[in-house]
Design a protein around this motif. Structure first.
Motif, PDB file in Angstrom:
ATOM      1  N   PRO A  61      43.864  26.316  40.601  1.00 18.54           N
ATOM      2  CA  PRO A  61      43.394  25.868  41.918  1.00 18.54           C
ATOM      3  C   PRO A  61      42.284  24.822  41.815  1.00 18.54           C
ATOM      4  N   THR A  62      42.199  23.993  42.835  1.00 19.18           N
ATOM      5  CA  THR A  62      41.168  22.946  42.868  1.00 19.18           C
ATOM      6  C   THR A  62      40.413  23.024  44.197  1.00 19.18           C
ATOM      7  N   ALA A  63      39.441  22.153  44.337  1.00 13.12           N
ATOM      8  CA  ALA A  63      38.670  22.095  45.590  1.00 13.12           C
ATOM      9  C   ALA A  63      39.596  21.803  46.769  1.00 13.12           C
ATOM     10  N   MET A  64      40.618  21.027  46.501  1.00 13.98           N
ATOM     11  CA  MET A  64      41.587  20.665  47.541  1.00 13.98           C
ATOM     12  C   MET A  64      42.230  21.929  48.131  1.00 13.98           C
ATOM     13  N   ASP A  65      42.562  22.927  47.259  1.00 13.78           N
ATOM     14  CA  ASP A  65      43.175  24.172  47.744  1.00 13.78           C
ATOM     15  C   ASP A  65      42.223  24.904  48.679  1.00 13.78           C
ATOM     16  N   TYR A 142      32.511  26.671  42.815  1.00 11.28           N
ATOM     17  CA  TYR A 142      33.667  26.973  41.972  1.00 11.28           C
ATOM     18  C   TYR A 142      34.240  25.730  41.285  1.00 11.28           C
ATOM     19  N   TRP A 143      34.293  24.653  42.033  1.00  7.39           N
ATOM     20  CA  TRP A 143      34.922  23.437  41.502  1.00  7.39           C
ATOM     21  C   TRP A 143      33.971  22.259  41.673  1.00  7.39           C
ATOM     22  N   HIS A 144      34.157  21.278  40.835  1.00  2.00           N
ATOM     23  CA  HIS A 144      33.237  20.142  40.946  1.00  2.00           C
ATOM     24  C   HIS A 144      33.945  18.850  41.336  1.00  2.00           C
ATOM     25  N   ASP A 145      35.293  18.927  41.472  1.00  4.25           N
ATOM     26  CA  ASP A 145      35.990  17.681  41.795  1.00  4.25           C
ATOM     27  C   ASP A 145      35.719  17.260  43.237  1.00  4.25           C
ATOM     28  N   PRO A 146      35.453  15.975  43.452  1.00  6.99           N
ATOM     29  CA  PRO A 146      35.138  15.508  44.801  1.00  6.99           C
ATOM     30  C   PRO A 146      36.389  15.380  45.676  1.00  6.99           C
ATOM     31  N   VAL A 147      36.198  15.565  46.956  1.00  3.74           N
ATOM     32  CA  VAL A 147      37.291  15.395  47.920  1.00  3.74           C
ATOM     33  C   VAL A 147      36.902  14.247  48.853  1.00  3.74           C
ATOM     34  N   SER A 148      37.770  13.257  48.955  1.00  2.00           N
ATOM     35  CA  SER A 148      37.406  12.091  49.768  1.00  2.00           C
ATOM     36  C   SER A 148      37.706  12.350  51.254  1.00  2.00           C
ATOM     37  N   LEU A 149      37.009  11.643  52.099  1.00  2.00           N
ATOM     38  CA  LEU A 149      37.210  11.692  53.564  1.00  2.00           C
ATOM     39  C   LEU A 149      37.005  13.081  54.184  1.00  2.00           C
ATOM     40  N   LEU A 150      36.312  13.937  53.466  1.00  2.00           N
ATOM     41  CA  LEU A 150      36.091  15.287  53.996  1.00  2.00           C
ATOM     42  C   LEU A 150      35.321  15.290  55.323  1.00  2.00           C
ATOM     43  N   PRO A 151      34.205  14.511  55.432  1.00  2.00           N
ATOM     44  CA  PRO A 151      33.467  14.535  56.705  1.00  2.00           C
ATOM     45  C   PRO A 151      34.346  14.185  57.902  1.00  2.00           C
ATOM     46  N   ALA A 153      37.631  14.554  58.219  1.00  2.00           N
ATOM     47  CA  ALA A 153      38.592  15.629  58.481  1.00  2.00           C
ATOM     48  C   ALA A 153      37.908  16.788  59.214  1.00  2.00           C
ATOM     49  N   VAL A 154      36.680  17.094  58.779  1.00  2.00           N
ATOM     50  CA  VAL A 154      35.940  18.209  59.397  1.00  2.00           C
ATOM     51  C   VAL A 154      35.546  17.847  60.834  1.00  2.00           C
ATOM     52  N   SER A 215      46.521  16.160  55.156  1.00  2.00           N
ATOM     53  CA  SER A 215      47.178  14.889  54.801  1.00  2.00           C
ATOM     54  C   SER A 215      46.138  13.790  54.621  1.00  2.00           C
ATOM     55  N   LEU A 216      45.080  13.884  55.415  1.00  2.00           N
ATOM     56  CA  LEU A 216      44.005  12.890  55.303  1.00  2.00           C
ATOM     57  C   LEU A 216      43.301  13.040  53.955  1.00  2.00           C
ATOM     58  N   LEU A 217      43.042  14.281  53.571  1.00  2.00           N
ATOM     59  CA  LEU A 217      42.338  14.538  52.304  1.00  2.00           C
ATOM     60  C   LEU A 217      43.205  14.145  51.114  1.00  2.00           C
ATOM     61  N   SER A 218      44.516  14.417  51.227  1.00  2.00           N
ATOM     62  CA  SER A 218      45.396  14.139  50.090  1.00  2.00           C
ATOM     63  C   SER A 218      45.744  12.658  49.985  1.00  2.00           C
TER      64      SER A 218
END
Lengths: 253, 305
Positions: A61-65, A142-151, A153-154, A215-218
């Motif tokens: 699993p990743t931050a995306m999950d 748990y994870w350190h990978d960044p997720v783009s466009l999160l703000p 999407a939230v 879909s925005l995050l991915s």
């Protein structure tokens, strides 16, 4: 203005003393904690349910999950609880007759609707921020990978929640009963889902703000794909509030 | 100047006409009793004055200003006590009064001073619990407090005494009587003795029309359909008296109840004379003989027939 401020304070006091704020806070906090936790534990959970000797390769699993869980749980559980909690905003006052005293003190009728909207917005926002903060904290832990466009999407999901609150107010003014308001908001959401069957509509529908966040995050969708739904959402919000105020101005109490 | 002026007010609920072009005025510093049976339209009239309902015709003026439905500016001049006042149960009385005061635009100092004064007046100064734990009588008292908070020029009370015990009722009537110095009171009731005690003017609403309206003393004087009441020790004396030739002209006006009889007449003097002659002639001695003044109850019953 005096009346508006006083009535908003009263609404916030009501949120607190009738446990609306606490219930909403606890539900959203749980959702915020649950989302990264389910993402983290999913492989082990699936593994434990598999029959002995059978193996299945599950991606780590990743931050995306974690955010996928967030954008599934909050609309499905969080928004539903919000809508139910706020459904009696108008009808409760109309059926008990509590507005008679304040209206005859000179409170402007539009202040009633706008103060209720503001107080519900603040309560929902507080719970939502709590949920987001909890989810963000555990995800980063748990994870350190960044997720783009999160703000974005939230924010989109928050905006959709606010639209639902405005539709509850209009439903409450239209139908006088809590069930009526619920039915109106439910009907509005169902209509959005039905319209979403048409691919041409999907691009414009405010439902995208609550349904296509992943879909925005991915990267399947760009930030610009959310521009029109945001505008439509804003316009609908204004229309709902305007209609609620002008109908309420004509209501016999 | 008239505090309240109603002209040709009409209100319909569907096909049912509740108020049919009623007109009346309430002069300053009067206590105006609004009487009528249940469902006569008293509450509807009050809600129309407050702009909570939309009138189907006519005009209402409070201190010369027309009342508009929806955005009702005249409400700043009016205090209203509903028949069953409803509050936010999670608030304490002082908090509720603060909310009302802030909405009405009173200063913090004024709100605190007025609240204390009025809570003391209605005997709620010790009640520090939430309103949800209040009895109906306590809610009624808090209702009068919020209605008087803004020092209204017109105080409208919808059946203010109906939920109160005899002591509370007495106190509330006293309060209404006291505040007439500062304000004008319009109150509805179906307890006629309450109206009789404190009103100087009354209106009787019946089937959408005003069956009666005006100064109570003048109405009483006009309706001088007085009655002579005679009571005896035994019913035999009554039948002996009614058999007297002196009473022949009045036999249709005589009502006999056991050992008592009542003779109604617009002109009571000749009746008195006839009864006294008959008593003398028959050698009868009554236990009691009195002239009954018209009561509000009598006037009311007559008006709604």
């Amino acid at each position: 203005m005096n009346g508006f401020i006083a009535f908003t304070k009263k609404e916030l006091c009501e949120s607190l003393r009738t446990y609306k704020l606490i219930i909403l806070g606890i539900v959203f906090l749980l959702l915020g904690i649950m989302s990264p936790l389910t993402a983290k534990l999913m492989p082990e959970l699936i593994g434990s349910f598999l029959p002995e000797g059978m193996t299945m390769s599950i991606a780590e699993p990743t931050a995306m999950d974690s955010w996928m869980q967030f954008f599934k749980n909050v609309p499905q559980i969080g928004l539903v609880v919000t809508v139910i909690l706020f459904s009696a905003m108008i009808s409760g006052e109309l059926s008990r007759g509590t507005l008679v005293n304040v209206l005859t003190k000179g409170l402007c009728r539009s202040s009633v609707i706008l103060a209720k909207f503001l107080a519900a917005l603040l309560t929902f926002t507080a719970a939502y921020v709590l949920c987001f903060a909890a989810c963000l904290g555990y995800t980063v832990l748990y994870w350190h990978d960044p997720v783009s466009l999160l703000p974005l999407a939230v924010f989109a999901l928050w905006a959709f929640g606010i639209l639902l609150i405005a539709s509850l107010l209009l439903g409450g003014v239209l139908f006088r009963s809590g069930y009526g308001a619920l039915l109106f908001t439910g009907g509005f959401t169902v209509c959005l889902f039905l319209l979403n069957f048409f691919p041409q509509v999907q691009k414009f529908s405010p439902l995208r703000l609550a349904a296509d966040n992943v879909s925005l995050l991915s990267g399947e969708l760009a930030a610009s794909d959310f521009a029109i739904p945001f505008v439509i959402c804003g316009l609908l919000l204004i229309v709902f509030l305007w209609a609620a105020v002008s109908l309420f101005n004509r209501k016999q109490i | 100047m008239d505090t309240l002026c109603i002209e040709g007010l009409t209100k319909k609920f569907g096909a049912h006409t509740v108020l049919d072009e009623i007109s009346f005025t309430v002069p300053e510093h009067s206590v105006f009793g609004f009487l009528g049976q249940n469902g006569a339209g008293k509450t509807t009239t009050m809600k129309l004055i407050l702009g909570l309902l939309k009138a189907d015709g006519g005009q209402i003026r409070v201190l010369g200003e027309p009342v508009t439905y929806g955005q009702t500016k005249t409400n700043r001049l009016v205090g209203y006590l509903p028949d069953v006042p409803e509050f936010y149960g999670y608030m304490k009385p002082a908090e509720y009064l603060k909310l009302c005061g802030e909405i009405a635009g009173l200063s913090k100092k004024e709100i605190a001073r007025r609240s204390e004064e009025l809570l003391h007046l209605v005997g709620l100064e010790e009640a520090r619990k939430k309103i949800s734990g209040f009895s109906r009588g306590m809610k009624q008292r808090l209702g009068i407090t919020q209605a008087l908070l803004t020092r209204p020029k017109l105080l409208i009370c919808d059946e203010p005494t109906s939920a109160l015990d005899p002591v509370g009722r007495r106190e509330l009537l006293n309060i209404l009587h006291q505040v007439r110095e500062q304000t004008t009171v319009l109150f509805s009731t179906h307890i006629l003795s309450d109206a009789e005690q404190i009103c100087d003017r009354i209106a009787v609403l019946h089937q959408g029309n005003l069956a009666l309206c005006g100064e109570l003393s003048r109405i009483k004087a006009q309706k001088s359909a007085n009655a002579l009441f005679v009571s005896f020790a035994s019913a035999a004396d009554v039948s002996e008296l009614t058999a007297s030739p002196y009473l022949l002209p009045y036999c249709s006006q005589i009502e006999v109840q056991g050992s008592c009889l009542t003779i109604r007449s617009t002109d009571i003097k000749p009746v008195q004379q006839a009864v006294l002659s008959a008593l003398y002639g028959k050698g009868l001695f009554p236990l009691k003989m009195e002239i009954q003044e018209p009561t509000l109850e009598g006037i009311f019953m007559e008006a709604i027939q």
